[in-house]
Design a protein around this motif. Structure first.
Motif, PDB file in Angstrom:
ATOM      1  N   LEU A 202       0.498  -1.126  -0.154  1.00  0.00           N
ATOM      2  CA  LEU A 202      -0.571  -0.250  -0.041  1.00  0.00           C
ATOM      3  C   LEU A 202       1.049   0.713   0.121  1.00  0.00           C
ATOM      4  CD1 LEU A 202      -3.199   0.931   0.152  1.00  0.00           C
ATOM      5  CD2 LEU A 202      -2.568   1.383   2.677  1.00  0.00           C
ATOM      6  N   HIS A 203       1.743   1.258   0.696  1.00  0.00           N
ATOM      7  CA  HIS A 203       2.673   2.602   0.725  1.00  0.00           C
ATOM      8  C   HIS A 203       2.926   2.402  -0.971  1.00  0.00           C
ATOM      9  CE1 HIS A 203       5.190   5.389   2.103  1.00  0.00           C
ATOM     10  NE2 HIS A 203       7.034   4.869   1.402  1.00  0.00           N
ATOM     11  N   LEU A 204       3.638   2.048  -1.140  1.00  0.00           N
ATOM     12  CA  LEU A 204       4.168   1.841  -2.577  1.00  0.00           C
ATOM     13  C   LEU A 204       3.095   2.652  -3.594  1.00  0.00           C
ATOM     14  CD1 LEU A 204       6.727   1.411  -5.134  1.00  0.00           C
ATOM     15  CD2 LEU A 204       5.682  -0.512  -5.286  1.00  0.00           C
ATOM     16  N   ALA A 205       1.715   2.116  -3.351  1.00  0.00           N
ATOM     17  CA  ALA A 205       0.457   2.025  -3.945  1.00  0.00           C
ATOM     18  C   ALA A 205       0.392   3.888  -4.431  1.00  0.00           C
ATOM     19  CB  ALA A 205      -0.688   1.526  -4.002  1.00  0.00           C
ATOM     20  N   LYS A 206       0.674   4.263  -2.518  1.00  0.00           N
ATOM     21  CA  LYS A 206       0.183   5.703  -3.053  1.00  0.00           C
ATOM     22  C   LYS A 206       1.231   6.679  -3.051  1.00  0.00           C
ATOM     23  CE  LYS A 206      -1.758   4.893   1.667  1.00  0.00           C
ATOM     24  NZ  LYS A 206      -2.571   5.722   3.446  1.00  0.00           N
ATOM     25  N   GLY A 207       2.680   6.140  -3.021  1.00  0.00           N
ATOM     26  CA  GLY A 207       3.456   6.849  -3.958  1.00  0.00           C
ATOM     27  C   GLY A 207       3.489   7.114  -5.704  1.00  0.00           C
ATOM     28  N   GLY A 208       2.423   6.093  -6.261  1.00  0.00           N
ATOM     29  CA  GLY A 208       2.361   6.412  -7.435  1.00  0.00           C
ATOM     30  C   GLY A 208       0.870   7.254  -7.602  1.00  0.00           C
ATOM     31  N   TRP A 209       0.053   7.349  -6.093  1.00  0.00           N
ATOM     32  CA  TRP A 209      -1.051   7.607  -6.437  1.00  0.00           C
ATOM     33  C   TRP A 209      -0.748   9.403  -6.785  1.00  0.00           C
ATOM     34  CZ3 TRP A 209      -5.459   7.821  -8.681  1.00  0.00           C
ATOM     35  CH2 TRP A 209      -6.184   9.347  -8.018  1.00  0.00           C
ATOM     36  N   GLY A 210       0.679   9.184  -5.932  1.00  0.00           N
ATOM     37  CA  GLY A 210       0.939  10.950  -5.268  1.00  0.00           C
ATOM     38  C   GLY A 210       1.555  11.710  -6.822  1.00  0.00           C
ATOM     39  N   ILE A 211       1.839  10.807  -8.053  1.00  0.00           N
ATOM     40  CA  ILE A 211       2.242  11.183  -8.713  1.00  0.00           C
ATOM     41  C   ILE A 211       1.028  11.052  -9.758  1.00  0.00           C
ATOM     42  CG2 ILE A 211       3.500  10.761 -11.294  1.00  0.00           C
ATOM     43  CD1 ILE A 211       5.824   8.893  -9.113  1.00  0.00           C
ATOM     44  N   LEU A 212       0.086  10.567  -9.848  1.00  0.00           N
ATOM     45  CA  LEU A 212      -0.959  10.949 -10.690  1.00  0.00           C
ATOM     46  C   LEU A 212      -1.826  11.923  -9.796  1.00  0.00           C
ATOM     47  CD1 LEU A 212      -2.493   6.823 -10.749  1.00  0.00           C
ATOM     48  CD2 LEU A 212      -1.752   7.999 -12.474  1.00  0.00           C
ATOM     49  N   GLN A 213      -1.798  12.061  -8.994  1.00  0.00           N
ATOM     50  CA  GLN A 213      -2.616  13.291  -8.538  1.00  0.00           C
ATOM     51  C   GLN A 213      -2.233  14.786  -8.817  1.00  0.00           C
ATOM     52  OE1 GLN A 213      -3.054  13.539  -4.441  1.00  0.00           O
ATOM     53  NE2 GLN A 213      -5.258  14.495  -4.444  1.00  0.00           N
ATOM     54  N   ARG A 214      -0.996  14.792  -9.122  1.00  0.00           N
ATOM     55  CA  ARG A 214       0.464  16.311 -10.014  1.00  0.00           C
ATOM     56  C   ARG A 214      -0.281  16.420 -11.053  1.00  0.00           C
ATOM     57  NH1 ARG A 214       4.017  13.911  -5.988  1.00  0.00           N
ATOM     58  NH2 ARG A 214       5.187  12.499  -7.931  1.00  0.00           N
ATOM     59  N   ASN A 215      -0.008  15.235 -12.460  1.00  0.00           N
ATOM     60  CA  ASN A 215      -0.086  14.897 -12.857  1.00  0.00           C
ATOM     61  C   ASN A 215      -1.818  15.250 -13.555  1.00  0.00           C
ATOM     62  OD1 ASN A 215       2.508  14.707 -14.937  1.00  0.00           O
ATOM     63  ND2 ASN A 215       2.695  12.911 -12.992  1.00  0.00           N
ATOM     64  N   LEU A 216      -3.088  15.018 -13.062  1.00  0.00           N
ATOM     65  CA  LEU A 216      -3.795  15.042 -13.705  1.00  0.00           C
ATOM     66  C   LEU A 216      -3.928  17.149 -12.829  1.00  0.00           C
ATOM     67  CD1 LEU A 216      -6.173  12.101 -11.604  1.00  0.00           C
ATOM     68  CD2 LEU A 216      -5.549  12.923 -14.005  1.00  0.00           C
ATOM     69  N   ASP A 217      -3.448  17.387 -11.812  1.00  0.00           N
ATOM     70  CA  ASP A 217      -3.420  19.058 -11.916  1.00  0.00           C
ATOM     71  C   ASP A 217      -2.965  19.969 -13.204  1.00  0.00           C
ATOM     72  OD1 ASP A 217      -4.697  18.063  -9.513  1.00  0.00           O
ATOM     73  OD2 ASP A 217      -3.117  18.291  -7.962  1.00  0.00           O
ATOM     74  N   ARG A 218      -2.558  19.030 -13.058  1.00  0.00           N
ATOM     75  CA  ARG A 218      -1.095  19.729 -14.492  1.00  0.00           C
ATOM     76  C   ARG A 218      -1.997  19.994 -15.724  1.00  0.00           C
ATOM     77  NH1 ARG A 218       4.620  17.435 -15.695  1.00  0.00           N
ATOM     78  NH2 ARG A 218       4.327  18.643 -17.368  1.00  0.00           N
ATOM     79  N   ILE A 219      -2.861  19.167 -15.766  1.00  0.00           N
ATOM     80  CA  ILE A 219      -3.648  18.663 -17.614  1.00  0.00           C
ATOM     81  C   ILE A 219      -4.646  19.302 -17.340  1.00  0.00           C
ATOM     82  CG2 ILE A 219      -4.516  16.233 -16.885  1.00  0.00           C
ATOM     83  CD1 ILE A 219      -4.284  15.961 -19.550  1.00  0.00           C
ATOM     84  N   ILE A 220      -5.196  19.591 -15.574  1.00  0.00           N
ATOM     85  CA  ILE A 220      -6.642  20.407 -15.296  1.00  0.00           C
ATOM     86  C   ILE A 220      -6.275  21.885 -16.142  1.00  0.00           C
ATOM     87  CG2 ILE A 220      -8.621  21.412 -13.656  1.00  0.00           C
ATOM     88  CD1 ILE A 220      -8.293  18.003 -12.043  1.00  0.00           C
ATOM     89  N   GLY A 221      -4.935  22.129 -15.372  1.00  0.00           N
ATOM     90  CA  GLY A 221      -4.661  23.766 -15.402  1.00  0.00           C
ATOM     91  C   GLY A 221      -4.605  23.892 -16.923  1.00  0.00           C
ATOM     92  N   LEU A 222      -3.655  23.480 -17.417  1.00  0.00           N
ATOM     93  CA  LEU A 222      -3.624  23.755 -19.092  1.00  0.00           C
ATOM     94  C   LEU A 222      -4.462  23.173 -20.114  1.00  0.00           C
ATOM     95  CD1 LEU A 222      -1.708  23.079 -21.661  1.00  0.00           C
ATOM     96  CD2 LEU A 222      -2.116  20.802 -21.934  1.00  0.00           C
ATOM     97  N   SER A 223      -5.708  22.613 -19.308  1.00  0.00           N
ATOM     98  CA  SER A 223      -7.245  22.889 -20.005  1.00  0.00           C
ATOM     99  C   SER A 223      -7.814  23.773 -19.942  1.00  0.00           C
ATOM    100  CB  SER A 223      -7.663  21.632 -19.545  1.00  0.00           C
ATOM    101  OG  SER A 223      -7.055  20.157 -20.501  1.00  0.00           O
ATOM    102  N   MET A 224      -8.065  24.470 -18.406  1.00  0.00           N
ATOM    103  CA  MET A 224      -8.134  25.303 -17.899  1.00  0.00           C
ATOM    104  C   MET A 224      -7.547  26.919 -18.971  1.00  0.00           C
ATOM    105  SD  MET A 224     -11.167  24.981 -16.723  1.00  0.00           S
ATOM    106  CE  MET A 224     -11.009  26.628 -15.869  1.00  0.00           C
ATOM    107  N   ASN A 225      -6.437  27.049 -18.997  1.00  0.00           N
ATOM    108  CA  ASN A 225      -5.809  27.470 -20.050  1.00  0.00           C
ATOM    109  C   ASN A 225      -5.974  28.049 -20.568  1.00  0.00           C
ATOM    110  OD1 ASN A 225      -4.462  29.216 -17.256  1.00  0.00           O
ATOM    111  ND2 ASN A 225      -2.887  27.583 -18.061  1.00  0.00           N
ATOM    112  N   MET A 226      -5.782  26.873 -21.439  1.00  0.00           N
ATOM    113  CA  MET A 226      -6.194  26.872 -23.225  1.00  0.00           C
ATOM    114  C   MET A 226      -8.205  27.527 -23.517  1.00  0.00           C
ATOM    115  SD  MET A 226      -4.706  22.822 -24.296  1.00  0.00           S
ATOM    116  CE  MET A 226      -5.320  22.879 -25.511  1.00  0.00           C
TER     117      MET A 226
END
Length: 576
Positions: free
Chosen positions: A356-380
């Protein structure tokens, strides 16, 4: 006449009956508009003793006349511009392109023989005219100097214009009237793809016509086809003596006695023709005037060709910009997708290992990149949107506090302090809340990313002050990062320019500046390399008025100049 020059119904025209009020809106009894931004009963046009009055019907977005929001009944004058919702109308009779004003007619209605021609490459030509009196011309040297003056004026006028062809030709026709003094005139252009069809691109009268019948201009098909097909100018002066006009048709009615027609031509291409006529008894245009009109037509043809080349170059530049934009965005999206794939791989690995600890680390990476693509879409969406600003009177403090709260998670993870200093005396201001929120969020995100971990400080400061011309609200985002080098400050607001490498898209600051300008304000940068940077977003806070979403770029630029003011404290944002 009410002509739509901007909005979903651009190009439509509505005739206003003399004794019947007209409603602008979306209800069934209103003018048939497709603009969803107007209210059901938005505004009413009422005839009043030969004039028209407009009043707003308490619509949600208001009614504007010449850029000013109206309160009570407002009397309209020809040429006034009316804005309701996204639609911009011009009120009154226009001089331009009514296809029924100029008609090309054949032998059944109007005929004239070609008495004199001038090839387009010739300077002078023609023979004597025994039927009409030719007014005295200046001696040859003076006439040549006068013609040179006219050509110089024409060249100066056309070389400074890059607008649409019709606007350019209106200027040409104005010059022709100033020098030739005809009764009526028009410039006819060939329709694209039409078999010999022509349209009136410009129309002018020496004296405004008294009624619609008098406004009509009948152009001889014989003359027009000769000019366009053979590419040479024509002088005709026998219309009133032609026996085919003995049955009381329109030539007798208008007493047309002399006409000039010259091709609008460039090299082997004929765009159309310039036509002028006169009803003065015992007077005819001269051969020298025909030669001069021929030269004017050639200059107009050159100008039309240059205008087409200019539009083609703009289109090429647009396509190149689109290609660059697609490449830039594709690169940014590819980097985000790689981050998402990497995070997903880590989550999958943790699930397979039941870690579970390893999976939580991967989820953090997913969340950061989801925030990036949401920000990119809003700016576009914010950068490319076509909808107008939707201002409403709102308090600024909640908008700023929410933007600061959104960046605190990232700032806390980076151990960066986010300080908020908002003047409690800021009154409600007219703004588009979603756009201001997006602009401030972009500035705060950039600042948090720019400062160094554990020692970085970002300050969001807002205050209200009286400017030199009008009150302002200033929102300052200050950081103690490395600052922006002077060499990069000149393009920091340009779209798709970024100093963040793979982490940035170059849209954040471009969107923030656009939002400021659409609110009639500005976004300024103050930075000293190595000592941080400050971005100041200033917008008008004039509580007595309201923002006009239809304001032109020129009027906004004027407003920017008025709102220039001194800085307000602060250390200064890191590389963008």
């Amino acid at each position: 006449m009410l002509t739509v020059i901007q909005g979903p119904d651009k190009g439509r025209r509505f005739e206003l009956p003399d004794h019947e009020p007209q409603l602008i809106g979306r209800s069934s009894e209103a003018l048939p508009l497709t603009d969803n931004a107007v209210s059901r009963r938005h505004a009413e046009l009422t005839p009043d003793d030969g004039e028209w009055v407009i009043r707003d019907l308490e619509s949600q977005n208001g009614t504007y006349v010449n850029g000013v929001r109206i309160g009570g009944a407002t009397r309209l004058r020809p040429g006034d511009q009316i804005r309701t919702g996204q639609s911009l109308f011009v009120f009154g009779a226009t001089e331009s392109t009514d296809p029924d004003i100029v008609r090309v007619v054949g032998s059944g209605r109007l005929e004239a023989t070609v008495e004199r021609t001038v090839p387009s490459a010739s300077l002078f030509g023609g023979s004597g005219n025994d039927d009409s009196l030719i007014l005295a011309e200046p001696e040859p040297r003076a006439a040549a100097a006068d013609h040179l003056r006219i050509i110089y004026r024409l060249t100066s006028m056309l070389s400074s214009r890059v607008e649409s062809g019709d606007e350019l030709l209106k200027g040409v026709l104005d010059l022709v009237f100033a020098e030739f003094h005809p009764e009526r005139g028009c410039i006819m252009l060939r329709e694209e793809g039409g078999e010999g069809a022509m349209r009136a691109a410009a129309i002018k009268y020496r004296t405004p016509p008294a009624d619609p019948q008098e406004a009509r201009i009948l152009v001889s098909r014989t003359i027009l086809q000769h000019v366009v097909d053979k590419g040479e100018g024509v002088l005709s002066s026998n219309a009133m003596t032609d026996p085919r006009f003995a049955k009381g048709d329109s030539v007798q009615q208008f007493n047309i006695r002399s006409a000039l027609c010259a091709p609008v031509k460039f090299r082997g291409r004929t765009f159309g023709a310039i036509y002028v006529d006169s009803s003065m008894v015992n007077y005819t245009f001269t051969a020298e005037q025909l030669a001069l009109l021929n030269a004017i037509g050639q200059h107009a043809g050159l100008a039309l060709n240059n205008a087409e080349l200019y539009q083609q170059r703009l289109q090429t530049q647009r396509l190149a910009a689109i290609g660059e934009t697609v490449a830039t965005l594709s690169h940014a999206i590819k980097n985000i997708l790689q981050g998402l794939r990497g995070g997903a791989d880590v989550v999958e690995m943790g699930l397979k290992k039941d870690d579970l600890h390893l999976a939580k680390g991967g989820w953090g990476i997913l969340q950061r990149n989801l925030d990036r693509i949401i920000g990119l879409s809003m700016n576009m969406l914010a950068f490319s949107r076509q909808r107008p600003v939707e201002p409403e009177l709102m308090r600024l403090t909640p908008v700023l506090e929410e933007a600061a709260q959104l960046v605190r998670t990232v700032a806390t993870a980076k151990k960066v302090a986010v300080l908020v200093d908002i003047d409690a005396e800021i009154p409600p201001i007219t703004m588009d809340v979603s756009l201001i929120h997006q602009a401030v969020l972009n500035l705060l995100t950039n600042a948090v990313e720019a400062v160094e971990a554990e020692v970085g400080v970002v300050t969001l400061r807002a205050f209200y002050r009286q400017g030199t011309e009008r009150p302002l609200v200033e929102i300052a985002v200050i950081d103690n990062g490395p600052g922006i080098p002077a060499s990069k400050a000149s393009w920091i607001f340009e779209p798709f320019h970024t100093t963040k490498g793979a982490k940035g898209t170059g849209l954040g600051l471009a969107v923030a500046r656009r939002v400021a300008e659409e609110h009639g304000g500005e976004l300024l940068l103050e930075s000293v390399e190595g000592k941080g940077a400050t971005f100041r977003l200033r917008i008008p806070a004039d509580l007595a008025g309201s923002h006009d979403p239809g304001a032109t770029a020129a009027s906004r630029a004027s407003m920017h100049g008025k709102s220039q003011g001194g800085g307000h404290g602060g250390e200064n944002v890191g590389p963008r």
